[in-house]
Design a protein around this motif. Sequence first.
Motif, short mmCIF file in Angstrom:
data_model
loop_
_atom_site.label_atom_id
_atom_site.label_comp_id
_atom_site.label_asym_id
_atom_site.label_seq_id
_atom_site.Cartn_x
_atom_site.Cartn_y
_atom_site.Cartn_z
N GLY A 286 0.81 -1.20 0.00
CA GLY A 286 0.00 0.00 0.00
C GLY A 286 0.85 1.26 0.00
N THR A 287 0.32 2.33 -0.57
CA THR A 287 1.07 3.58 -0.67
C THR A 287 1.24 4.26 0.67
N VAL A 288 0.29 4.08 1.59
CA VAL A 288 0.39 4.75 2.90
C VAL A 288 1.67 4.34 3.62
N LEU A 289 1.95 3.04 3.63
CA LEU A 289 3.16 2.55 4.29
C LEU A 289 4.40 3.07 3.57
N LEU B 148 -9.73 15.60 2.18
CA LEU B 148 -10.30 14.25 2.10
C LEU B 148 -11.71 14.23 2.69
N LEU B 149 -11.88 14.83 3.86
CA LEU B 149 -13.20 14.85 4.50
C LEU B 149 -14.19 15.69 3.70
N PHE B 150 -13.72 16.75 3.04
CA PHE B 150 -14.61 17.56 2.20
C PHE B 150 -15.16 16.73 1.05
N ILE B 151 -14.28 15.97 0.38
CA ILE B 151 -14.71 15.14 -0.75
C ILE B 151 -15.67 14.05 -0.28
N ILE B 152 -15.40 13.48 0.90
CA ILE B 152 -16.32 12.48 1.45
C ILE B 152 -17.67 13.11 1.72
N GLY B 153 -17.66 14.33 2.25
CA GLY B 153 -18.92 15.03 2.51
C GLY B 153 -19.71 15.28 1.24
N LEU B 154 -19.01 15.56 0.13
CA LEU B 154 -19.70 15.78 -1.14
C LEU B 154 -20.47 14.54 -1.59
N SER C 153 -9.31 6.72 16.50
CA SER C 153 -8.60 6.11 15.38
C SER C 153 -8.21 7.17 14.36
N SER C 154 -7.41 6.77 13.40
CA SER C 154 -6.91 7.70 12.39
C SER C 154 -7.85 7.77 11.19
N THR C 155 -8.51 8.91 11.04
CA THR C 155 -9.39 9.11 9.89
C THR C 155 -8.60 9.06 8.58
N ALA C 156 -7.42 9.67 8.58
CA ALA C 156 -6.63 9.74 7.36
C ALA C 156 -6.21 8.35 6.89
N ILE D 6 1.77 13.99 1.64
CA ILE D 6 2.72 14.70 2.49
C ILE D 6 2.37 14.54 3.97
N PHE D 7 1.07 14.42 4.27
CA PHE D 7 0.67 14.20 5.66
C PHE D 7 1.25 12.90 6.18
N PHE D 8 1.14 11.83 5.41
CA PHE D 8 1.67 10.54 5.87
C PHE D 8 3.20 10.59 5.98
N ILE D 9 3.85 11.31 5.06
CA ILE D 9 5.30 11.47 5.17
C ILE D 9 5.65 12.24 6.44
N ALA D 10 4.85 13.28 6.75
CA ALA D 10 5.10 14.08 7.95
C ALA D 10 4.94 13.26 9.22
N VAL D 11 4.02 12.29 9.22
CA VAL D 11 3.90 11.40 10.37
C VAL D 11 5.20 10.64 10.57
N GLY D 12 5.78 10.15 9.48
CA GLY D 12 7.07 9.48 9.57
C GLY D 12 8.17 10.41 10.02
N LEU D 13 8.13 11.68 9.55
CA LEU D 13 9.12 12.67 9.98
C LEU D 13 9.06 12.92 11.48
N SER D 14 7.86 12.87 12.03
CA SER D 14 7.66 13.20 13.44
C SER D 14 8.02 12.06 14.38
N LEU D 15 8.33 10.92 13.84
CA LEU D 15 8.65 9.77 14.68
C LEU D 15 9.97 10.02 15.41
N LYS D 16 9.94 9.92 16.74
CA LYS D 16 11.12 10.17 17.57
C LYS D 16 11.81 8.83 17.87
N LEU D 17 12.87 8.57 17.13
CA LEU D 17 13.56 7.30 17.28
C LEU D 17 14.24 7.17 18.64
N ASP D 18 14.67 8.31 19.23
CA ASP D 18 15.31 8.22 20.54
C ASP D 18 14.32 7.80 21.62
#
Length: 606
Positions: free
Chosen positions: A31-34, A67-73, A127-130, A274-286
């Motif tokens: 999957g692309t998310v991973l 994403l939520l706007f399009i779902i609302g449509l 849970s994660s809506t995204a 970019i949101f999913f990439i930013a989640v990976g960026l925010s991961l604190k390995l320490d």
Amino acid sequence: MSAPNALFTETLMLLGGAVVTAPIFKKLGLGTVLGYLAAGVVIGPILHSIGDGESVLSVAELGVVFLLFIIGLELKPSRLWQMRRDIFGLGTAQVILSGLALTLAADLAGIAGWRGSIIVGFGLALSSTAFAMQILEQEGDVNTKYGQRSFSMLLLQDLAIVPLLALVTVLGGPTQASNPILDLAIAVGAVAAMIIAGRYLLTPLFQVIARTGAREAMIAAALLVVIGSATLMQLAGLSMAMGAFLSGVMLAESSYRHELEADIEPFRGVLLAIFFIAVGLSLKLDVITDNWILIVLAVPVVMVIKGVIIYALCRVTGSSHNDAIRIAFLLPQGGEFGFVLFGAASASGGLLSASTASLLIAVVTLSMALTPLGAALSKRLLTGDAHEELEEDFEGAGSDVLMIGFSRFGQIAAQILLAGGRDVTVIDFSADRIRQASNFGFRIYFGDGTRKDVLRSAGIDRAKIVVVCTHLREITDRIVELVQTDYPHARIFVRSYDRIHSIELRNKGVDYELRETLESGLLFGRRTLEALGISEIEAFEIGEDIRKRDEQRLVLQTSEGLQAGRDMLYSRPVKPEPLVKPKRAADIFSDDDDLSVMPEEEPERA
């Protein structure tokens, strides 16, 4: 490096990471998310190319908003009202039961005091809506029953962030200046304002802009509506995604819905990646390395507790085993709002320490990363005998022609009708076929054509002609009998399976029947004759002669039986007499050469 150049370089890295990893992980079946998550981990925590993942995340959250706007449509207010039981019943039960169970687990683990454990438990219950909606979209399952139930729970969780933030204020002690009752009143007022604005202002706004013919102004207006409504909800203490969703719902019945969706879709796709990439960026390995034992235990415990509760609730409320499994493996992770809740609790005067908040954010992030793998794993636990079903939503159905079955035969027939300016209501019982048809812009209704209530909902009372294009003979017969018994006013046109089926249908009195292989076989034979040197006109005449003979044989066989009309079949080439136009003299068969009852070649099934 100057700030503009740094921003330019970081943008290139984010886009490059998405371009490289998404196809690779898609090809591997992960999957692309991973893939986006992996790109974020490599760019940030490993290579340290981008250090401020939180700032990227704050901007990329617009992807979730779009994403939520399009779902609302896609969800008209009437449809949303039909989902109210799942939203406020199933969704509320999931948040409360998961929150209480995880609170108990946090308290037993000694992560925080009893007040902090409440925030931990209910924060992890979200849970994660995204992630969930992206997986549903990739699989084409947004409109399935399990997809709709999943979305209902996610929607309630978005609403739950308001009382949970108020709970942080209450548990934080008297030092908090905020008034929870006032906050709730502001939130309710903001939602009411959104509904009123959507009903009386948005459609007139787009009408004015559309009359100017300025395409770029329409795109700017769409972005303004989405971001503006999201900002309003954020100021009122609600999530930005909730504001965008409400504005989408308000525009769901607008004539500009499809244009708005087309305008927003490119922004949604890029920003969500970019949101999913930013989640990976925010991961604190320490944090992970310092507390890896606790995290290794906490992540599966959280996901198992939530998964078991979600599965049990779905089963109790009527979901099948397969749907309950899908939902349980789709929603066991922590969500984006957990980041908000834990951050607020950390700043609220001692509910959570900064280190504990960082640890919990790491748990949520890792649970997100495991979600695509869990969704793929869930397929191994599904039973093979269950038929996938979609929600039966017949809003807008009701045409002069009701087509039952949208296989290849029906698709070709529908093209003729649509080209003739006729509207067609199509129902089909295959979820996969409906998803495939939607990719080409067709609106197909899910429903079982052998059920009287489904036919009534699909508008059979208003239909002049019922076209039965199902490919299973027994299903076709059941539908014909049902329509003839309960809806005698409708004319019945039927795709028949073979010659014997055509005779049976004629005996039943259908208005028109056609074997699925007749016309293609005639055309194929004509083209073959032309390739052998016979003129197109003569080949056409021969084809028409065969068509007439076939019809005459069917008439005889309907009244006299299958053996009738045997003398009208050809068994060997016709030998024309010299200087005389070829005659189609029939050959007489022996009793052993009975081709009239030979089964026609079974067609490939759609």
